[in-house]
Design an enzyme around this catalytic site. Sequence first.
Site, PDB file in Angstrom:
ATOM      1  N   HIS A   1       0.835  -1.060  -0.059  1.00  0.00           N
ATOM      2  CA  HIS A   1      -0.141  -0.029   0.176  1.00  0.00           C
ATOM      3  C   HIS A   1       0.837   1.177  -0.060  1.00  0.00           C
ATOM      4  O   HIS A   1       0.664   2.317  -0.778  1.00  0.00           O
ATOM      5  CB  HIS A   1      -1.015   0.022   1.051  1.00  0.00           C
ATOM      6  CG  HIS A   1      -1.749   1.228   1.527  1.00  0.00           C
ATOM      7  ND1 HIS A   1      -3.100   1.446   0.955  1.00  0.00           N
ATOM      8  CD2 HIS A   1      -1.486   2.491   1.904  1.00  0.00           C
ATOM      9  CE1 HIS A   1      -3.586   2.456   1.089  1.00  0.00           C
ATOM     10  NE2 HIS A   1      -2.624   3.242   1.626  1.00  0.00           N
ATOM     11  N   GLU A   2       2.043   1.363   0.882  1.00  0.00           N
ATOM     12  CA  GLU A   2       2.565   2.550   0.957  1.00  0.00           C
ATOM     13  C   GLU A   2       3.548   2.798  -0.123  1.00  0.00           C
ATOM     14  O   GLU A   2       3.743   4.032  -0.767  1.00  0.00           O
ATOM     15  CB  GLU A   2       3.437   2.516   2.174  1.00  0.00           C
ATOM     16  CG  GLU A   2       2.475   2.705   3.526  1.00  0.00           C
ATOM     17  CD  GLU A   2       1.780   3.787   3.800  1.00  0.00           C
ATOM     18  OE1 GLU A   2       2.061   4.704   3.170  1.00  0.00           O
ATOM     19  OE2 GLU A   2       0.511   3.827   4.524  1.00  0.00           O
TER      20      GLU A   2
ATOM     21  N   HIS B   1       1.987   4.645  -2.725  1.00  0.00           N
ATOM     22  CA  HIS B   1       2.157   6.333  -2.576  1.00  0.00           C
ATOM     23  C   HIS B   1       3.405   6.550  -3.158  1.00  0.00           C
ATOM     24  O   HIS B   1       3.383   7.628  -3.913  1.00  0.00           O
ATOM     25  CB  HIS B   1       1.912   6.529  -0.968  1.00  0.00           C
ATOM     26  CG  HIS B   1       0.459   6.509  -0.601  1.00  0.00           C
ATOM     27  ND1 HIS B   1      -0.532   7.176  -1.121  1.00  0.00           N
ATOM     28  CD2 HIS B   1       0.134   5.896   0.537  1.00  0.00           C
ATOM     29  CE1 HIS B   1      -1.488   7.133  -0.456  1.00  0.00           C
ATOM     30  NE2 HIS B   1      -1.161   6.192   0.781  1.00  0.00           N
TER      31      HIS B   1
ATOM     32  N   HIS C   1       3.146   6.861  -6.870  1.00  0.00           N
ATOM     33  CA  HIS C   1       2.418   8.000  -7.164  1.00  0.00           C
ATOM     34  C   HIS C   1       3.315   9.432  -7.102  1.00  0.00           C
ATOM     35  O   HIS C   1       3.468  10.139  -8.154  1.00  0.00           O
ATOM     36  CB  HIS C   1       1.223   8.282  -6.246  1.00  0.00           C
ATOM     37  CG  HIS C   1       0.208   9.209  -6.878  1.00  0.00           C
ATOM     38  ND1 HIS C   1      -0.840   9.483  -6.098  1.00  0.00           N
ATOM     39  CD2 HIS C   1       0.257   9.881  -7.844  1.00  0.00           C
ATOM     40  CE1 HIS C   1      -1.847  10.046  -6.923  1.00  0.00           C
ATOM     41  NE2 HIS C   1      -1.127  10.353  -7.914  1.00  0.00           N
TER      42      HIS C   1
END
Length: 680
Positions: free
Chosen positions: A468-469, A472, A475
């Site tokens: 998940h992290e 980011h 991104h």
Amino acid sequence: MVGGMTDNPLLTPSPLPFQLPPFGTLTEQHYRPALDRGMAEQLAEIEAITGNPEAPSFENTLVALERSGELLLRVLAVFDNQTSADSTDGVLELDTEYRPKLAAHSDAIHLDAALFARIDAVHRQREELGLDAESRRLLERRHQGFVRAGAQLPPAEQQRLRELNAELAVAASTFAQQLRDANAAGALLVDSPEQLDGLSEGELAAAAENARELGQDGRYALSLVNFTSQPALAKLTDRELRRQLLEQTLARGLADNGPLAARVAALRAERAALFGHPSHAAYVVAEQTAGSVAAVTGLLGRLVPATVANVEQELARLAAAAEQDGVTDFGPHDVAFYAERVRRTEYQLDTNELRPYHELERVLKDGVFHAAGLVYGVSFTERTDLVGYHADTRVFEVRDADGGPLGLFLADFFARPSKRGGAWMDELVTQSGLLGRPAVVYNNLNITKPAPGRPALLSIDEVRTLFHEFGHALHGLFSDVRYPGLAGTRVPRDFVEFPSQVNEMWLAWPEVRANYARHHETGEPLPAELLERLDAAEGFGQGLRMAEVLAATLLDWAWHTLPAGELVEDVEEFEGRVLEEAGLALPAVPPRYRTGYFSHLFVGDYSAGYYSYLWSEVLDADTVEWFKGNGRSLRESGEVFRRELLARGDSVPAMDAYRAVLGREPRVEPLLVRRGLLPA
């Protein structure tokens, strides 16, 4: 002199690759002069813009504004990182001192009448300027940002806004420090390993190391993670110890941070009223993809009844399992333990069986990095010659599919007393075509550090958090925009979690899982029959997990839909009433966060925005279906997702980027199926 103006490494751009901050030469004494000079320099740059005798133009006003504050932003990136990831008493004192100063600095810029007059003049001419799409977007976003920051308020209301912002800045710093103290004080100390029956040998060793770091050599300490459901609750066989652990978890921060949170909510409501909004939530959501309080309230209301029905069925199964042990007073401290029991007995799955197949190093390199290579063509090389901000921090150079440099990724995975709880991504250097900079991003997790010589074996939830992290991080790394103010994760709050949640899908992607899920000693792959049991058990507990998140979301929403002038006196009563009125008063399933330790809201920038995890999951679940069935190869799909969405930052409206990928509006049904709220 140390920290002086001549030897301060923060005062000039870093000479290191990708402008990685020179952590090896930084000390606490460097922050104060650098922060002071950074603010002074930016104000001088703003004065140069407003004093320009030429008529306002996009270049001499908006672009000049984008270029301003380079020093301050460089210092804040490092300083904010240390306050959250490796704090000291000295740094926290500086944080308390400088938060109101920085809030006042921001107000000095956003409430500068001459500066806004120039921005407004350019904005009025926007149809005639012939700007390209990204420049037009920057102009619109900056104009809107100044309006929302108070540029059009009357002088008296601007003064009150300054006062509110200063008090809120101090409150955030105070909340964070009080929570750090409460987490430390809430660590559960025991004297013998027998009391910790159910924990693995490695977990016992970690608990002994935790106690040693707390000055309790010879004892064992279960340090509190930031959310309610402590991992040990699923394993400890001692019911009384489980009860004590949960009680300490739920009570932390309430005495000090409860009243502070109520004050913060009242201040935010007053600030929203200055802008003509009935609540802070209305002010916040007006700029999000949800668009209105009614839209968010409608989504939450739709999810509650089906979630409660799921929870009641799951709790009945758990209570029946507890009765077999003679437990007739089944309580919240029993939920995680008997959920694990049901997985073992009904699904023949002991989640501890999974840990040996999820060693951190392998999950990172052969899972997270491998998936990014498959989908986006990027590669990673560890740079042991570069120094991170802590001894546990590792630095990786990221290269694109053509071999060209893309940026740096810093990984900081282990918990420590100087790090705040939870997991997060942030930037040390923001990508910008205007300034010729690629991104430098980092991930922070709070995995228990193993005893020396032992491997870090992850739970399936920790593996998911790692993916998940890193979503980011991608991104930020893939950002390809001209203006830094539109780069990377600077998208609406209820959209920013979407790419990271999409990245979780690679955890279970067969080609990826086969590459990383291998026994840390033998190298054997995760057995097919164990994987089948894992998949079979995946749907169990969805109601419980959904209820935890939904309850926390409702608390956030209730705090921030309060009207101006209303101050909550009894925080516990308020929490209970909110959940009761929402139909989600489930004593056995406390919220994922209670007010006293809900740092997302009262330290971070998720106020009236915690719903974004659920809102983004609608987009995520729909996008996962797109990846699986759009007819393209995985690599081709990845290029579309990167080019049309990840690379665009805020240079296009968020939902325009979404529609550019999927070619349509989002559907909520995939999320409802995933969460067990609709049949597949």
